[in-house]
Motif scaffolding. Structure first.
Motif, short mmCIF file in Angstrom:
data_model
loop_
_atom_site.label_atom_id
_atom_site.label_comp_id
_atom_site.label_asym_id
_atom_site.label_seq_id
_atom_site.Cartn_x
_atom_site.Cartn_y
_atom_site.Cartn_z
N LEU A 5 -3.93 4.31 -5.53
CA LEU A 5 -5.03 3.35 -4.96
C LEU A 5 -6.47 3.81 -5.45
O LEU A 5 -6.86 4.83 -5.25
CB LEU A 5 -4.93 3.29 -3.40
CG LEU A 5 -3.60 2.48 -2.63
CD1 LEU A 5 -2.93 3.71 -2.09
CD2 LEU A 5 -3.85 1.49 -1.97
N ALA A 27 -2.72 3.68 2.51
CA ALA A 27 -1.94 5.09 2.03
C ALA A 27 -1.26 5.54 3.05
O ALA A 27 -0.03 5.94 3.00
CB ALA A 27 -2.99 5.96 1.43
N LYS A 28 -1.91 5.74 4.17
CA LYS A 28 -1.12 6.48 5.54
C LYS A 28 0.17 5.44 5.71
O LYS A 28 0.97 6.06 6.28
CB LYS A 28 -2.21 6.47 6.83
CG LYS A 28 -3.06 7.45 6.41
CD LYS A 28 -4.33 7.45 7.64
CE LYS A 28 -3.55 7.48 8.92
NZ LYS A 28 -4.66 7.67 10.09
N ALA A 37 2.02 8.03 -1.86
CA ALA A 37 0.49 7.23 -2.20
C ALA A 37 -0.49 8.02 -2.55
O ALA A 37 -0.76 9.21 -1.62
CB ALA A 37 0.36 6.46 -0.96
N ASP A 38 -1.35 7.99 -3.36
CA ASP A 38 -2.27 9.06 -3.71
C ASP A 38 -3.83 7.83 -3.75
O ASP A 38 -3.52 6.78 -4.37
CB ASP A 38 -2.37 9.63 -5.09
CG ASP A 38 -1.24 10.60 -4.91
OD1 ASP A 38 -0.83 11.32 -4.00
OD2 ASP A 38 -0.55 10.97 -6.08
N ILE A 39 -4.66 8.68 -3.51
CA ILE A 39 -6.25 7.81 -3.65
C ILE A 39 -6.75 8.51 -4.98
O ILE A 39 -6.93 9.72 -5.07
CB ILE A 39 -7.04 8.13 -2.50
CG1 ILE A 39 -6.40 7.61 -1.21
CG2 ILE A 39 -8.24 7.56 -3.00
CD1 ILE A 39 -5.99 6.22 -1.20
N ILE A 57 -3.55 12.57 3.33
CA ILE A 57 -3.56 11.73 1.88
C ILE A 57 -4.28 12.43 0.88
O ILE A 57 -5.39 12.96 1.23
CB ILE A 57 -4.14 10.41 2.24
CG1 ILE A 57 -3.49 9.60 3.41
CG2 ILE A 57 -4.28 9.63 1.09
CD1 ILE A 57 -2.03 9.28 3.03
N TYR A 78 2.92 6.58 -12.35
CA TYR A 78 3.08 5.88 -10.95
C TYR A 78 3.64 4.40 -11.41
O TYR A 78 3.75 3.91 -12.47
CB TYR A 78 1.44 5.61 -10.87
CG TYR A 78 0.74 6.65 -10.11
CD1 TYR A 78 0.92 6.99 -8.87
CD2 TYR A 78 -0.18 7.39 -10.99
CE1 TYR A 78 0.10 8.28 -8.35
CE2 TYR A 78 -0.96 8.62 -10.42
CZ TYR A 78 -0.63 8.91 -9.10
OH TYR A 78 -1.35 10.07 -8.55
#
Length: 382
Positions: A5, A27-28, A37-39, A57, A78
């Protein structure tokens, strides 16, 4: 499922601000449901950017250049990439994103900026307003058309107004930012009592010093309001933002004719103490000249307390929440002053807005529900 994201300029201390809060909460939910899920954060000053964590996160620094970003995402394998695409991104060369070989979905963190608001702010604050002017003048449907050419399948608007504005070049979805458990928090009246505000009638402003938040315009409008209202009182809760520019606000206070009717408070409040102010206020004034990211969560928090908000008309945010708002119309000191005068004198209108505010927030999605809506889009790959 491995999801990235994307955002821009997220650093420690900004996690609870929009639009960062939206993707962090999404993401959580993804992680809680077994996904990875990564930022991905693209910073203006890449040399100073560092990876960090927020509530489990990972926030990972990534290239800002689109070609380099695509290669970076491909190297990390990804499955899905969510791209933070402001309307003005449509003015750029997006061809580098075409090199990215995973599923690509865009979301619009900034919403739609009204032309009047942006140009008004440009007249008042010069180049500070440049980004908003570009947002306002960029063709709204250009973004989705360009994204389609480089392989994007879907685009998410954070309000219905935004979704409808970007056209139909991509599959378009509306998923509003979620609400916290703010309505369930037990308020703490400690500071309200300390400053002698319990049981008093007052307007409340809360927020940082950025010109886009309209603090100076509120002070000017309030000065006109006090000329017509003997019992006028404004409580100004000034948030202490890191690196915030307070000179304009300070000067605005010094210029007031009726400075004695403004209480400027700089207490560091807990969430429960802030809620007590929201509940006690006659109305909260959030005079954003331009909305930096949809939807400022303060609107949700105030409305969930059954307190109306006085606000300028501001595209998707106010279109959605209008039933709980006293709209001052187009940006302008005179319009805001008139709205303050009108609502102060009309308790019945204030109470009707309060009931409608509660109704809006009672039906609004939680963050968990919002996260699952984002996840559903990933499953829609036909």
């Amino acid at each position: 499922m491995k999801v990235a994201l994307h955002t821009v300029d997220l650093f420690p201390g900004r996690e609870r601000l929009m639009p960062f809060r939206t993707i962090l909460e999404v993401a959580k939910v993804m992680v809680a449901n077994g996904w990875e899920a990564d930022i991905l954060n693209s910073s203006v000053s890449e040399a100073d950017a560092k990876d960090f964590e927020w509530q489990g996160i990972r926030i990972v620094q990534c290239p800002r250049n689109f070609r380099e970003l695509s290669e970076w995402v491909n190297d990390r394998h990804y499955d899905v990439f969510f791209f933070a695409a402001t309307i003005r991104e449509g003015l750029k060369d997006l061809s580098g994103l075409g090199l990215m070989n995973c599923r690509k979905i865009a979301y619009i963190p900034s919403g739609i900026t009204p032309k009047w608001n942006a140009l008004w702010m440009m007249r008042q604050y010069g180049m500070y307003a440049k980004a908003w002017v570009l947002e306002a003048l960029a063709p709204k449907t250009l973004l989705a058309k360009k994204l389609k050419k480089v392989g994007f399948s879907d685009i998410i608007g954070l309000t219905e107004y935004t979704s409808q504005s970007v056209g139909k070049a991509l599959r378009t979805h509306t998923i509003y930012p979620g609400k916290d458990d703010f309505e369930k928090i037990q308020s703490d009246n400690t500071y309200l009592q300390k400053h002698g505000l319990q049981g008093k009638k007052f307007y409340l402003f809360t927020g940082g010093p950025a010109p886009s938040r309209g603090g100076v315009e509120l002070l000017q409008a309030f000065d006109r309001f006090t000329d017509n209202t003997d019992d006028a009182l404004l409580v100004f809760l000034v948030r202490q933002d890191v690196g915030g520019e307070y000179n304009r606000l300070t000067h605005g206070l010094e210029e007031l004719k009726n400075r004695n009717k403004v209480m400027v408070l700089k207490d560091r409040l807990s969430v429960a103490q802030l809620k007590a102010y929201f509940e006690a206020a006659y109305a909260v004034v959030l005079p954003f000249l331009c909305i930096p990211a949809e939807i400022p969560l303060t609107y949700y928090e105030v409305l969930s307390c059954g307190t109306p908000v006085v606000s300028f008309a501001n595209a998707g945010t106010t279109a959605y929440l209008h039933q709980g708002l006293k709209l001052a119309g187009k940006v302008g000191v005179g319009n805001l002053s008139h709205a303050l005068i009108d609502l102060w004198a009309n308790k019945n209108e204030r109470d009707v807005l309060a009931v409608k505010a509660l109704g809006i927030m009672e039906k609004h999605l939680t963050w968990e529900e919002v996260g699952k809506e984002w996840m559903k889009i990933i499953g829609n790959d036909k």
